[in-house]
Design a protein around this motif. Structure first.
Motif, PDB file in Angstrom:
ATOM      1  N   SER A  13       5.852 -53.066   6.925  1.00 41.31           N
ATOM      2  CA  SER A  13       5.047 -52.340   7.801  1.00 41.31           C
ATOM      3  C   SER A  13       3.719 -52.350   6.920  1.00 41.31           C
ATOM      4  CB  SER A  13       5.633 -50.821   7.676  1.00 41.31           C
ATOM      5  OG  SER A  13       4.564 -49.962   8.151  1.00 41.31           O
ATOM      6  N   TYR A  14       2.683 -52.140   7.667  1.00 41.65           N
ATOM      7  CA  TYR A  14       1.364 -51.776   7.159  1.00 41.65           C
ATOM      8  C   TYR A  14       0.851 -50.311   7.302  1.00 41.65           C
ATOM      9  CZ  TYR A  14      -3.405 -52.683   5.262  1.00 41.65           C
ATOM     10  OH  TYR A  14      -4.647 -52.601   4.655  1.00 41.65           O
ATOM     11  N   LEU A  15       0.384 -49.730   6.450  1.00 41.40           N
ATOM     12  CA  LEU A  15      -0.062 -48.458   6.735  1.00 41.40           C
ATOM     13  C   LEU A  15      -1.682 -48.408   6.896  1.00 41.40           C
ATOM     14  CD1 LEU A  15       2.012 -46.121   4.163  1.00 41.40           C
ATOM     15  CD2 LEU A  15       2.387 -47.059   6.374  1.00 41.40           C
ATOM     16  N   GLY A  16      -1.965 -48.191   7.891  1.00 45.24           N
ATOM     17  CA  GLY A  16      -3.399 -48.228   8.244  1.00 45.24           C
ATOM     18  C   GLY A  16      -3.951 -46.513   8.365  1.00 45.24           C
ATOM     19  N   THR A  17      -5.108 -46.293   8.874  1.00 47.20           N
ATOM     20  CA  THR A  17      -5.459 -45.125   8.807  1.00 47.20           C
ATOM     21  C   THR A  17      -5.174 -44.307  10.121  1.00 47.20           C
ATOM     22  OG1 THR A  17      -7.607 -45.642   7.806  1.00 47.20           O
ATOM     23  CG2 THR A  17      -7.600 -43.408   9.030  1.00 47.20           C
ATOM     24  N   SER A  18      -4.435 -43.212  10.104  1.00 40.41           N
ATOM     25  CA  SER A  18      -3.751 -42.404  11.241  1.00 40.41           C
ATOM     26  C   SER A  18      -4.962 -41.739  12.077  1.00 40.41           C
ATOM     27  CB  SER A  18      -2.948 -41.368  10.784  1.00 40.41           C
ATOM     28  OG  SER A  18      -2.562 -40.725  11.766  1.00 40.41           O
ATOM     29  N   ALA A  19      -4.664 -41.895  13.332  1.00 42.83           N
ATOM     30  CA  ALA A  19      -5.517 -41.184  14.208  1.00 42.83           C
ATOM     31  C   ALA A  19      -5.024 -39.807  14.609  1.00 42.83           C
ATOM     32  CB  ALA A  19      -5.519 -41.731  15.740  1.00 42.83           C
ATOM     33  N   SER A  20      -3.739 -39.599  14.150  1.00 43.60           N
ATOM     34  CA  SER A  20      -3.329 -38.224  14.441  1.00 43.60           C
ATOM     35  C   SER A  20      -4.009 -36.960  14.065  1.00 43.60           C
ATOM     36  CB  SER A  20      -2.002 -38.157  13.793  1.00 43.60           C
ATOM     37  OG  SER A  20      -1.179 -39.038  14.523  1.00 43.60           O
ATOM     38  N   PHE A  21      -4.716 -37.273  12.902  1.00 44.93           N
ATOM     39  CA  PHE A  21      -5.622 -36.117  12.312  1.00 44.93           C
ATOM     40  C   PHE A  21      -6.957 -35.748  12.894  1.00 44.93           C
ATOM     41  CE2 PHE A  21      -2.196 -36.954   9.332  1.00 44.93           C
ATOM     42  CZ  PHE A  21      -1.331 -35.933   9.160  1.00 44.93           C
ATOM     43  N   VAL A  22      -7.488 -36.782  13.778  1.00 43.97           N
ATOM     44  CA  VAL A  22      -8.893 -36.729  14.008  1.00 43.97           C
ATOM     45  C   VAL A  22      -9.207 -35.534  14.768  1.00 43.97           C
ATOM     46  CG1 VAL A  22     -10.857 -38.027  15.407  1.00 43.97           C
ATOM     47  CG2 VAL A  22      -8.930 -39.344  14.016  1.00 43.97           C
ATOM     48  N   ALA A  23      -8.390 -34.904  15.791  1.00 47.54           N
ATOM     49  CA  ALA A  23      -8.946 -33.758  16.606  1.00 47.54           C
ATOM     50  C   ALA A  23      -8.813 -32.612  15.588  1.00 47.54           C
ATOM     51  CB  ALA A  23      -7.715 -33.675  17.569  1.00 47.54           C
ATOM     52  N   GLY A  24      -8.017 -32.354  14.640  1.00 47.36           N
ATOM     53  CA  GLY A  24      -7.877 -31.585  13.719  1.00 47.36           C
ATOM     54  C   GLY A  24      -8.975 -31.486  13.009  1.00 47.36           C
ATOM     55  N   VAL A  25      -9.406 -32.557  12.263  1.00 43.21           N
ATOM     56  CA  VAL A  25     -10.625 -32.831  11.458  1.00 43.21           C
ATOM     57  C   VAL A  25     -11.935 -32.414  12.206  1.00 43.21           C
ATOM     58  CG1 VAL A  25     -12.171 -34.472  10.396  1.00 43.21           C
ATOM     59  CG2 VAL A  25      -9.539 -34.578  10.100  1.00 43.21           C
ATOM     60  N   ALA A  26     -12.057 -32.720  13.642  1.00 44.76           N
ATOM     61  CA  ALA A  26     -13.042 -32.272  14.345  1.00 44.76           C
ATOM     62  C   ALA A  26     -13.199 -30.792  14.341  1.00 44.76           C
ATOM     63  CB  ALA A  26     -13.189 -33.066  15.701  1.00 44.76           C
ATOM     64  N   ALA A  27     -12.097 -30.273  14.563  1.00 40.55           N
ATOM     65  CA  ALA A  27     -11.851 -28.752  14.403  1.00 40.55           C
ATOM     66  C   ALA A  27     -12.596 -28.466  13.109  1.00 40.55           C
ATOM     67  CB  ALA A  27     -10.789 -28.252  15.184  1.00 40.55           C
ATOM     68  N   ILE A  28     -12.048 -28.782  12.201  1.00 46.02           N
ATOM     69  CA  ILE A  28     -12.569 -28.159  10.914  1.00 46.02           C
ATOM     70  C   ILE A  28     -13.948 -28.183  10.703  1.00 46.02           C
ATOM     71  CG2 ILE A  28     -12.224 -28.907   8.403  1.00 46.02           C
ATOM     72  CD1 ILE A  28      -9.285 -29.674   8.802  1.00 46.02           C
ATOM     73  N   ARG A  29     -14.538 -29.385  11.077  1.00 55.29           N
ATOM     74  CA  ARG A  29     -15.945 -29.537  10.729  1.00 55.29           C
ATOM     75  C   ARG A  29     -16.739 -28.642  11.961  1.00 55.29           C
ATOM     76  NH1 ARG A  29     -17.006 -33.251   7.101  1.00 55.29           N
ATOM     77  NH2 ARG A  29     -15.637 -34.989   6.674  1.00 55.29           N
ATOM     78  N   ALA A  30     -16.187 -28.414  13.168  1.00 58.48           N
ATOM     79  CA  ALA A  30     -16.809 -27.544  13.934  1.00 58.48           C
ATOM     80  C   ALA A  30     -16.714 -25.971  13.569  1.00 58.48           C
ATOM     81  CB  ALA A  30     -16.121 -27.426  15.349  1.00 58.48           C
ATOM     82  N   GLN A  31     -15.891 -25.746  12.673  1.00 57.34           N
ATOM     83  CA  GLN A  31     -15.873 -24.274  11.898  1.00 57.34           C
ATOM     84  C   GLN A  31     -16.616 -24.491  10.651  1.00 57.34           C
ATOM     85  OE1 GLN A  31     -11.871 -22.476  12.000  1.00 57.34           O
ATOM     86  NE2 GLN A  31     -11.586 -23.369  14.019  1.00 57.34           N
ATOM     87  N   GLY A  32     -17.188 -25.299  10.250  1.00 53.59           N
ATOM     88  CA  GLY A  32     -17.984 -25.286   8.904  1.00 53.59           C
ATOM     89  C   GLY A  32     -17.247 -25.869   7.821  1.00 53.59           C
ATOM     90  N   GLY A  33     -16.039 -26.526   8.101  1.00 50.32           N
ATOM     91  CA  GLY A  33     -15.534 -27.217   6.665  1.00 50.32           C
ATOM     92  C   GLY A  33     -16.042 -28.407   6.609  1.00 50.32           C
ATOM     93  N   ASP A  34     -16.030 -28.905   5.208  1.00 51.48           N
ATOM     94  CA  ASP A  34     -16.651 -29.904   4.707  1.00 51.48           C
ATOM     95  C   ASP A  34     -15.482 -31.082   4.572  1.00 51.48           C
ATOM     96  OD1 ASP A  34     -15.325 -29.404   2.249  1.00 51.48           O
ATOM     97  OD2 ASP A  34     -17.527 -28.991   1.283  1.00 51.48           O
ATOM     98  N   SER A  35     -15.932 -31.961   3.992  1.00 53.04           N
ATOM     99  CA  SER A  35     -15.060 -33.316   3.451  1.00 53.04           C
ATOM    100  C   SER A  35     -13.761 -32.940   2.612  1.00 53.04           C
ATOM    101  CB  SER A  35     -15.686 -34.505   3.138  1.00 53.04           C
ATOM    102  OG  SER A  35     -16.378 -35.091   3.978  1.00 53.04           O
ATOM    103  N   ALA A  36     -14.053 -31.915   1.717  1.00 53.44           N
ATOM    104  CA  ALA A  36     -13.039 -31.485   0.706  1.00 53.44           C
ATOM    105  C   ALA A  36     -12.080 -30.728   1.549  1.00 53.44           C
ATOM    106  CB  ALA A  36     -13.713 -30.787  -0.404  1.00 53.44           C
ATOM    107  N   ASP A  37     -12.478 -29.871   2.554  1.00 52.10           N
ATOM    108  CA  ASP A  37     -11.586 -29.179   3.343  1.00 52.10           C
ATOM    109  C   ASP A  37     -10.715 -29.993   4.151  1.00 52.10           C
ATOM    110  OD1 ASP A  37     -12.550 -26.518   2.539  1.00 52.10           O
ATOM    111  OD2 ASP A  37     -14.369 -26.773   3.671  1.00 52.10           O
ATOM    112  N   VAL A  38     -11.215 -31.053   4.669  1.00 55.00           N
ATOM    113  CA  VAL A  38     -10.612 -31.946   5.421  1.00 55.00           C
ATOM    114  C   VAL A  38      -9.486 -32.806   4.514  1.00 55.00           C
ATOM    115  CG1 VAL A  38     -10.842 -34.289   6.792  1.00 55.00           C
ATOM    116  CG2 VAL A  38     -12.413 -32.534   6.927  1.00 55.00           C
ATOM    117  N   THR A  39      -9.776 -33.097   3.547  1.00 53.03           N
ATOM    118  CA  THR A  39      -8.945 -34.025   2.701  1.00 53.03           C
ATOM    119  C   THR A  39      -7.805 -33.134   2.223  1.00 53.03           C
ATOM    120  OG1 THR A  39     -10.457 -33.761   0.782  1.00 53.03           O
ATOM    121  CG2 THR A  39     -10.408 -35.999   2.194  1.00 53.03           C
ATOM    122  N   GLY A  40      -8.088 -31.793   1.775  1.00 51.72           N
ATOM    123  CA  GLY A  40      -7.105 -30.957   1.211  1.00 51.72           C
ATOM    124  C   GLY A  40      -5.973 -30.542   2.414  1.00 51.72           C
ATOM    125  N   SER A  41      -6.671 -30.302   3.578  1.00 57.19           N
ATOM    126  CA  SER A  41      -5.807 -29.736   4.614  1.00 57.19           C
ATOM    127  C   SER A  41      -4.810 -31.155   4.984  1.00 57.19           C
ATOM    128  CB  SER A  41      -6.476 -29.711   6.012  1.00 57.19           C
ATOM    129  OG  SER A  41      -7.295 -28.383   5.694  1.00 57.19           O
TER     130      SER A  41
END
Length: 456
Positions: free
Chosen positions: A78-106
């Protein structure tokens, strides 16, 4: 026998190469490089749309691929590439004022949850997962994850250059369906190149465009393609610098329960992806890989947590690479070690990452309008492949409210400081409503969650 000893074979055309075998090293390197090309487009696109660094993403994709192979004892190629499953959640985090550290922590917490699920499956079997997350539920969650991203395309990427976006989307659709074999599987990469060229031509023919760049608030005149950052980047070096929100490329995570709940539904998609991947590989190789199901799920969870701990992107098994294995019939894990090593080397080339970072917004608009729709439709694919019966009110009514709440962005205010909305609320409603009305004999709880195809 050593885990790193493969039997060298020279098979006749059409004969398979087992995971425990390998071709001569020259051919193995060629197959490994082909795996890198197959995963390349989507692995770079998703960090870009999540606001993370693509160089760091590809470097960790290589590291995490090697870790996955070690944890699964070289039994599950198997090759582990970047997951798309979190893209929508990340968009919601940024829409609520979260930054990249909040994204990677979640995302890191989600990875640890997936790791725990993998441990449970390894020691207790996969029956519990299929009971809690039958195909009816899994398909609904995947659908709302994909379709929840529609406003991101419409509000951020598409308006930056609508005509480039439309041409890129058209090219990607045609390439994915009309091109033969391997070329269709790398349609995302081809669309990136096509969009880049179209943007460059439009700069020469029409001059600068007036639009709102991602992260800006006002429209400005600017070139579609700007390689200022590319010229300044070094050829060799570790990923460094700052992301668009001012957070360092390599950074530690930050944790917020509100943000964590926004991305946790992605774990459900990752469970389905890894389950489907192991089953697909088992079917192709003829090996019994059920004993390694828990290892595969846990390895992906550990890889996601590790990558996120340093500011990298979440990982998952890649359907594109299953396609390469199906076409070549080479299932050798040696080829995946080569692919991991090549990805690490690419991640150590800042100039290469700068080229990807310079991808015009209109190109991302064209690619994501197709990719996000595909993520959503894979939910329907899970339903179809598992024969989910929507004549049964358990499936029809039990899932309906959660899907609309998730896609529509419905918010439930719990306290002044805490609320559930979008994907998080929709996922909870889907799971709870389904099991409230499911009486066992009435519900369709067939097992066999299938792989979630993140890209082409």
């Amino acid at each position: 026998m050593s885990m790193f000893k493969w039997d060298v074979v020279e098979p006749a055309p059409g004969e398979p190469v087992a995971p425990s075998q390998r071709l001569p090293w020259g051919k193995t390197i060629g197959v490994g490089a082909q795996h890198v090309v197959a995963m390349f487009g989507a692995t770079f696109v998703f960090p870009l749309v999540m606001g993370l660094d693509p160089n760091l993403a590809i470097m960790f994709s290589g590291i995490c691929t090697i870790l996955f192979l070690l944890i699964t004892a070289n039994k599950v190629p198997s090759y582990l590439g970047t997951s798309a499953s979190f893209v929508a959640g990340v968009a919601a985090i940024r829409a609520q004022g979260g930054d990249s550290a909040d994204v990677t922590g979640s995302i890191m917490v989600s990875g640890l949850v997936l790791l725990a699920v993998g441990v449970l499956v390894h020691f207790g079997g996969s029956g519990l997962i299929h009971t809690i997350l039958p195909p009816a539920v899994t398909g609904a969650v995947v659908m709302l994850i994909g379709f929840n991203l529609a406003p991101v395309v419409a509000g951020i990427y598409w308006p930056q250059d609508q005509w480039v976006a439309l041409l890129t989307a058209t090219f990607m659709v045609c390439a994915a369906v009309l091109l033969p074999g391997f070329w269709a599987r790398i349609a995302v990469l081809l669309a990136l190149v096509f969009g880049y060229l179209i943007s460059w031509l439009f700069d020469g023919i029409f001059g600068p465009i007036n639009s709102v760049l991602g992260g800006a608030t006002e429209a400005t005149d600017h070139d579609r393609v700007s390689w200022t950052g590319v010229k300044a980047a070094d050829w060799i070096g570790f990923p460094s610098g700052q992301l668009s929100d001012g957070v360092d490329v390599v950074h530690g995570p930050s944790f917020s329960m509100t943000f964590i709940l926004l991305v946790l539904p992605g774990v459900i998609a990752l469970i389905a992806e890894n389950t489907g991947h192991v089953k697909a590989v088992a079917e192709m190789t003829g090996d019994d890989l059920d004993p390694y199901m828990g290892r595969a799920i846990g390895a992906d969870g550990f890889a996601t947590a590790l990558s996120s701990a340093f500011g990298g992107s979440p990982t998952t098994t890649y359907a594109e690479n299953i396609g390469v294995m199906g076409a070549t019939k080479v299932y050798s894990t040696a080829a995946y070690y080569v692919a991991g090593a090549v990805a690490i080397l690419l991640g150590l080339c800042p100039k290469f990452g700068a080229i990807v970072n310079a991808t015009p917004g209109g190109v991302l608009g064209g690619i994501t309008v197709v990719l996000y729709g595909m993520i959503g439709l894979v939910g329907a694919k899970i339903w179809v492949e598992n024969g989910v019966d929507f004549g049964n009110p358990v499936n029809m009514v039990g899932l309906a409210g959660g899907i609309i709440a998730g896609i529509g962005g419905v918010t439930l205010e719990i306290t002044d400081d805490f609320s559930l909305s979008g994907i998080a609320l929709g996922t909870i409603m889907v799971i709870v409503y389904f099991h409230i009305v499911n009486r066992g004999s009435r519900g369709n709880t067939e097992t066999g969650a299938h792989e979630v195809t993140k890209a082409l």
